[in-house]
Design a protein around this motif. Structure first.
Motif, PDB file in Angstrom:
ATOM      1  N   PRO A 102       7.125  26.041  76.586  1.00 54.64           N
ATOM      2  CA  PRO A 102       5.760  26.810  76.832  1.00 54.64           C
ATOM      3  C   PRO A 102       4.985  26.598  77.578  1.00 54.64           C
ATOM      4  CG  PRO A 102       5.898  25.336  74.704  1.00 54.64           C
ATOM      5  CD  PRO A 102       7.123  25.183  75.528  1.00 54.64           C
ATOM      6  N   HIS A 103       4.251  27.475  78.192  1.00 56.50           N
ATOM      7  CA  HIS A 103       3.352  27.216  79.150  1.00 56.50           C
ATOM      8  C   HIS A 103       2.205  28.415  79.438  1.00 56.50           C
ATOM      9  CE1 HIS A 103       6.402  29.441  81.390  1.00 56.50           C
ATOM     10  NE2 HIS A 103       5.333  29.748  82.309  1.00 56.50           N
ATOM     11  N   TRP A 104       1.145  28.269  79.929  1.00 61.74           N
ATOM     12  CA  TRP A 104       0.275  29.229  80.069  1.00 61.74           C
ATOM     13  C   TRP A 104       0.126  29.566  81.390  1.00 61.74           C
ATOM     14  CZ3 TRP A 104      -0.331  25.151  76.970  1.00 61.74           C
ATOM     15  CH2 TRP A 104      -0.812  25.470  75.611  1.00 61.74           C
ATOM     16  N   LYS A 105       0.021  30.924  81.881  1.00 57.42           N
ATOM     17  CA  LYS A 105      -0.092  31.403  83.218  1.00 57.42           C
ATOM     18  C   LYS A 105      -1.421  32.117  83.454  1.00 57.42           C
ATOM     19  CE  LYS A 105       4.599  33.329  84.515  1.00 57.42           C
ATOM     20  NZ  LYS A 105       4.559  32.116  85.595  1.00 57.42           N
ATOM     21  N   PHE A 106      -1.904  31.807  84.937  1.00 55.83           N
ATOM     22  CA  PHE A 106      -3.441  31.951  84.983  1.00 55.83           C
ATOM     23  C   PHE A 106      -3.142  32.821  86.470  1.00 55.83           C
ATOM     24  CE2 PHE A 106      -3.250  28.479  82.430  1.00 55.83           C
ATOM     25  CZ  PHE A 106      -4.421  28.771  81.372  1.00 55.83           C
ATOM     26  N   ARG A 107      -4.155  33.514  86.948  1.00 56.49           N
ATOM     27  CA  ARG A 107      -4.559  34.015  88.080  1.00 56.49           C
ATOM     28  C   ARG A 107      -5.920  33.659  88.538  1.00 56.49           C
ATOM     29  NH1 ARG A 107      -2.222  39.381  89.676  1.00 56.49           N
ATOM     30  NH2 ARG A 107      -1.944  39.182  91.832  1.00 56.49           N
ATOM     31  N   VAL A 108      -6.121  33.450  89.814  1.00 58.78           N
ATOM     32  CA  VAL A 108      -7.541  33.240  90.209  1.00 58.78           C
ATOM     33  C   VAL A 108      -7.832  34.507  91.182  1.00 58.78           C
ATOM     34  CG1 VAL A 108      -8.783  31.706  92.051  1.00 58.78           C
ATOM     35  CG2 VAL A 108      -7.028  30.693  90.694  1.00 58.78           C
ATOM     36  N   LYS A 109      -9.203  34.965  90.806  1.00 60.40           N
ATOM     37  CA  LYS A 109      -9.752  35.875  91.441  1.00 60.40           C
ATOM     38  C   LYS A 109     -10.969  35.516  91.979  1.00 60.40           C
ATOM     39  CE  LYS A 109      -7.417  39.444  89.046  1.00 60.40           C
ATOM     40  NZ  LYS A 109      -7.589  40.627  87.950  1.00 60.40           N
ATOM     41  N   VAL A 110     -11.423  36.263  93.311  1.00 61.57           N
ATOM     42  CA  VAL A 110     -12.666  35.837  93.720  1.00 61.57           C
ATOM     43  C   VAL A 110     -13.742  37.048  93.657  1.00 61.57           C
ATOM     44  CG1 VAL A 110     -14.078  34.705  95.630  1.00 61.57           C
ATOM     45  CG2 VAL A 110     -11.671  34.351  95.267  1.00 61.57           C
ATOM     46  N   SER A 111     -14.913  36.923  93.199  1.00 62.29           N
ATOM     47  CA  SER A 111     -15.734  37.895  92.938  1.00 62.29           C
ATOM     48  C   SER A 111     -17.255  37.390  93.269  1.00 62.29           C
ATOM     49  CB  SER A 111     -15.898  38.671  91.862  1.00 62.29           C
ATOM     50  OG  SER A 111     -16.817  39.788  91.458  1.00 62.29           O
ATOM     51  N   GLY A 112     -17.813  38.240  94.314  1.00 63.86           N
ATOM     52  CA  GLY A 112     -19.376  37.690  94.681  1.00 63.86           C
ATOM     53  C   GLY A 112     -19.469  36.235  95.286  1.00 63.86           C
ATOM     54  N   GLY A 113     -18.171  35.697  95.727  1.00 64.15           N
ATOM     55  CA  GLY A 113     -18.300  34.394  96.234  1.00 64.15           C
ATOM     56  C   GLY A 113     -17.950  33.289  95.194  1.00 64.15           C
ATOM     57  N   THR A 114     -17.567  33.659  94.069  1.00 62.31           N
ATOM     58  CA  THR A 114     -17.312  33.071  92.751  1.00 62.31           C
ATOM     59  C   THR A 114     -15.873  33.135  92.615  1.00 62.31           C
ATOM     60  OG1 THR A 114     -19.600  32.998  91.890  1.00 62.31           O
ATOM     61  CG2 THR A 114     -17.975  32.370  90.437  1.00 62.31           C
ATOM     62  N   HIS A 115     -15.406  31.907  91.954  1.00 60.86           N
ATOM     63  CA  HIS A 115     -13.888  31.827  91.797  1.00 60.86           C
ATOM     64  C   HIS A 115     -13.710  32.004  90.030  1.00 60.86           C
ATOM     65  CE1 HIS A 115     -13.713  30.025  95.849  1.00 60.86           C
ATOM     66  NE2 HIS A 115     -12.184  30.671  95.805  1.00 60.86           N
ATOM     67  N   TYR A 116     -12.885  32.630  89.717  1.00 58.74           N
ATOM     68  CA  TYR A 116     -12.680  33.033  88.447  1.00 58.74           C
ATOM     69  C   TYR A 116     -11.268  32.621  88.040  1.00 58.74           C
ATOM     70  CZ  TYR A 116     -17.254  35.148  88.306  1.00 58.74           C
ATOM     71  OH  TYR A 116     -18.644  35.390  88.454  1.00 58.74           O
ATOM     72  N   ILE A 117     -10.864  32.243  86.981  1.00 54.39           N
ATOM     73  CA  ILE A 117      -9.631  32.021  86.348  1.00 54.39           C
ATOM     74  C   ILE A 117      -9.405  32.981  85.341  1.00 54.39           C
ATOM     75  CG2 ILE A 117      -7.930  30.416  85.369  1.00 54.39           C
ATOM     76  CD1 ILE A 117      -9.127  28.374  86.957  1.00 54.39           C
TER      77      ILE A 117
END
Length: 143
Positions: A102-117
């Motif tokens: 088991p594992h969790w999958k994530f994606r990083v996105k950038v919006s307005g200069g801030t990084h979000y997971i």
């Protein structure tokens, strides 16, 4: 060296040399005197990474001060590990890989200069992470 191995080695020297952390086997877990750093690497065109349940279990075995340090291309994105686990790694929102782990999958996105997971299994929640320099990270981990 495979692409996966190359990806895993990006900025690894920051963890092992600059921060004096010791890698646990060949995992994304790094330790130093009561400190636990989960440090996956995201070096792909889709900005995704995963975290294994076995690494999470290792963290929860003892009392550590924990941090997520995502090596996102040339950036170091940091979060408090306890809060990240609570908000982004629900026990019922993981996937099982081909080897049955088991594992969790994530994606990083950038919006307005801030990084979000974002968690792949529940992409409605964005978790903001801060970019740190090596010096800022050294200061944070020395507290």
């Amino acid at each position: 060296m495979t692409d996966k191995q190359s990806s895993m080695n990006v900025n690894k020297h920051v963890l092992t040399q600059d921060l004096r952390l010791r890698q646990v086997s060949n995992t994304a877990a790094f330790l130093r005197e009561g400190l636990f750093v989960l440090s996956p690497s995201a070096q792909n065109q889709h900005n995704w990474f995963d975290l294994s349940k076995s690494s999470l279990d290792r963290y929860q075995e003892r009392t550590y001060k924990g941090f997520l340090v995502l090596r996102f291309f040339d950036k170091l994105l940091v979060a408090d590990l306890d809060r990240f686990i609570r908000e982004m790694m629900p026990a019922d929102k993981y996937v099982i890989n081909s080897s049955g782990r088991p594992h969790w999958k994530f994606r990083v996105k950038v919006s307005g200069g801030t990084h979000y997971i974002f968690n792949h299994q529940n992409s409605s929640k964005a978790y903001p992470v801060r970019e740190f320099s090596v010096k800022q990270l050294q200061d944070l981990l020395s507290k």
